[in-house]
Design a protein around this motif. Sequence first.
Motif, PDB file in Angstrom:
ATOM      1  N   UNK A   1      27.137  34.060  12.926  1.00 34.82           N
ATOM      2  CA  UNK A   1      28.450  34.685  13.088  1.00 34.82           C
ATOM      3  C   UNK A   1      29.554  33.640  13.192  1.00 34.82           C
ATOM      4  N   UNK A   2      29.296  32.576  13.938  1.00 33.94           N
ATOM      5  CA  UNK A   2      30.297  31.512  14.083  1.00 33.94           C
ATOM      6  C   UNK A   2      30.578  30.829  12.747  1.00 33.94           C
ATOM      7  N   UNK A   3      29.545  30.637  11.943  1.00 37.86           N
ATOM      8  CA  UNK A   3      29.750  29.985  10.647  1.00 37.86           C
ATOM      9  C   UNK A   3      30.685  30.817   9.768  1.00 37.86           C
ATOM     10  N   UNK A   4      30.615  32.133   9.914  1.00 41.54           N
ATOM     11  CA  UNK A   4      31.504  33.018   9.148  1.00 41.54           C
ATOM     12  C   UNK A   4      32.930  32.958   9.696  1.00 41.54           C
ATOM     13  N   UNK A   5      33.064  33.087  11.006  1.00 41.92           N
ATOM     14  CA  UNK A   5      34.394  33.154  11.618  1.00 41.92           C
ATOM     15  C   UNK A   5      35.121  31.822  11.601  1.00 41.92           C
ATOM     16  N   UNK A   6      34.395  30.724  11.813  1.00 40.22           N
ATOM     17  CA  UNK A   6      35.016  29.396  11.892  1.00 40.22           C
ATOM     18  C   UNK A   6      35.010  28.663  10.552  1.00 40.22           C
ATOM     19  N   UNK A   7      34.331  29.256   9.578  1.00 35.16           N
ATOM     20  CA  UNK A   7      34.311  28.717   8.214  1.00 35.16           C
ATOM     21  C   UNK A   7      33.850  27.258   8.190  1.00 35.16           C
ATOM     22  N   UNK A   8      32.738  27.003   8.854  1.00 34.92           N
ATOM     23  CA  UNK A   8      32.204  25.647   8.868  1.00 34.92           C
ATOM     24  C   UNK A   8      30.783  25.632   9.404  1.00 34.92           C
TER      25      UNK A   8
ATOM     26  N   UNK B   1      26.673  43.375  20.925  1.00 32.55           N
ATOM     27  CA  UNK B   1      28.004  43.990  20.875  1.00 32.55           C
ATOM     28  C   UNK B   1      28.729  43.730  19.559  1.00 32.55           C
ATOM     29  N   UNK B   2      28.147  42.913  18.687  1.00 33.38           N
ATOM     30  CA  UNK B   2      28.705  42.728  17.359  1.00 33.38           C
ATOM     31  C   UNK B   2      29.975  41.891  17.293  1.00 33.38           C
ATOM     32  N   UNK B   3      30.786  42.188  16.271  1.00 37.58           N
ATOM     33  CA  UNK B   3      31.949  41.357  15.953  1.00 37.58           C
ATOM     34  C   UNK B   3      33.076  41.422  16.984  1.00 37.58           C
ATOM     35  N   UNK B   4      33.407  42.607  17.463  1.00 38.48           N
ATOM     36  CA  UNK B   4      34.670  42.808  18.176  1.00 38.48           C
ATOM     37  C   UNK B   4      34.899  41.845  19.352  1.00 38.48           C
ATOM     38  N   UNK B   5      33.990  41.787  20.340  1.00 34.67           N
ATOM     39  CA  UNK B   5      34.264  40.894  21.474  1.00 34.67           C
ATOM     40  C   UNK B   5      34.285  39.418  21.086  1.00 34.67           C
ATOM     41  N   UNK B   6      33.473  39.038  20.112  1.00 29.05           N
ATOM     42  CA  UNK B   6      33.455  37.638  19.676  1.00 29.05           C
ATOM     43  C   UNK B   6      34.756  37.292  18.963  1.00 29.05           C
ATOM     44  N   UNK B   7      35.211  38.171  18.084  1.00 28.51           N
ATOM     45  CA  UNK B   7      36.470  37.926  17.369  1.00 28.51           C
ATOM     46  C   UNK B   7      37.642  37.872  18.342  1.00 28.51           C
ATOM     47  N   UNK B   8      37.615  38.741  19.349  1.00 29.07           N
ATOM     48  CA  UNK B   8      38.673  38.739  20.350  1.00 29.07           C
ATOM     49  C   UNK B   8      38.703  37.418  21.106  1.00 29.07           C
ATOM     50  N   UNK B   9      37.532  36.900  21.463  1.00 31.27           N
ATOM     51  CA  UNK B   9      37.446  35.639  22.205  1.00 31.27           C
ATOM     52  C   UNK B   9      37.970  34.467  21.388  1.00 31.27           C
ATOM     53  N   UNK B  10      37.781  34.540  20.071  1.00 32.90           N
ATOM     54  CA  UNK B  10      38.169  33.432  19.194  1.00 32.90           C
ATOM     55  C   UNK B  10      39.523  33.649  18.528  1.00 32.90           C
ATOM     56  N   UNK B  11      40.123  34.798  18.764  1.00 35.67           N
ATOM     57  CA  UNK B  11      41.408  35.078  18.131  1.00 35.67           C
ATOM     58  C   UNK B  11      41.287  35.260  16.630  1.00 35.67           C
ATOM     59  N   UNK B  12      40.182  35.861  16.201  1.00 31.52           N
ATOM     60  CA  UNK B  12      39.926  36.068  14.772  1.00 31.52           C
ATOM     61  C   UNK B  12      39.889  37.561  14.464  1.00 31.52           C
ATOM     62  N   UNK B  13      40.170  37.885  13.211  1.00 32.33           N
ATOM     63  CA  UNK B  13      40.049  39.272  12.778  1.00 32.33           C
ATOM     64  C   UNK B  13      38.592  39.579  12.446  1.00 32.33           C
ATOM     65  N   UNK B  14      38.213  40.827  12.669  1.00 26.69           N
ATOM     66  CA  UNK B  14      36.848  41.256  12.344  1.00 26.69           C
ATOM     67  C   UNK B  14      36.674  41.195  10.824  1.00 26.69           C
ATOM     68  N   UNK B  15      35.634  40.524  10.341  1.00 24.62           N
ATOM     69  CA  UNK B  15      35.409  40.435   8.887  1.00 24.62           C
ATOM     70  C   UNK B  15      35.264  41.820   8.262  1.00 24.62           C
ATOM     71  N   UNK B  16      35.958  42.019   7.169  1.00 27.18           N
ATOM     72  CA  UNK B  16      35.910  43.309   6.493  1.00 27.18           C
ATOM     73  C   UNK B  16      34.678  43.399   5.609  1.00 27.18           C
TER      74      UNK B  16
END
Length: 266
Positions: free
Chosen positions: A32-39, A199-214
């Motif tokens: 999940x982090x590799x997707x959200x942080x793009x690295x 809990x999936x994407x929502x709480x993780x995206x909120x913690x990182x200030x990222x949008x939920x991947x569509x």
Amino acid sequence: MGQKASVPQPGARFQVIGAGLSRTGTASFTAALEILLEGPVYHGGTQTTMGPPTEIKSWIQILQYWVHGKKADRPTMMNLMRHRLDGFVAVTDAPCSQLFEELLEMHPDAKVICTTRDPVAWEKSMSQISNLALLWFLRGVLLPLPGMRHFVDYISVLGKQWFKLYGTKTFDRTTYAKHIAWLQEVVPEDRLVFYDVKDGWEPLCKALGKEVPKDQPFPRVNDGAAIEQTAQYHIRRGLTRWAAILGVIGVAAALQLQIIPGIFSP
């Protein structure tokens, strides 16, 4: 644990310290982090068992410095860690999940995210995995493999790290609670996040200030199955390598037996 080691990306900005214990969904969290942080994310279990031999050998050295705790060795240890993790956007899993204080010193702006799990289920899972890692024949079977021949020594020094931190060699819910309390004591409240991968994407995206991947489901990786597959993979490699070695020795011995009578022939 995944089946492929991540490759460092020069210039990548380090952003997240994964402080969750092994077997708390760290493989899913990594994906999940590799997707959200793009690295690339450094997952300790995968990098040490599926990466080049320098990975596992480096961590043995780092952890030996850490366990001995000599003040004079700390700069060397920190430099080794910095070099090993350069080019990654985050770290997850052991041994870095127990080195979050050192990582906070290196990356004061990083977010600390601790993956969580039901303590009873975690205790059972860790006991099963520890039995796999301590199989009596591993050292001999893995000996022909350049990196994994050091696996037993790596597990040994991980155990010393665990004992120094938690005062026990077992994996029980009391130890789990000690780890959580340690995080809450050391990490500033505004930098610490507890997160369950269920809990999936929502709480993780909120913690990182990222949008939920569509149109992209949250990655679900079965850590236990991946660990078993990795173990089977290396055991097969070791046995295959031993078969080749013994085959060569057998051929050489047969040739030698043919040559020796000729030496003494009139």
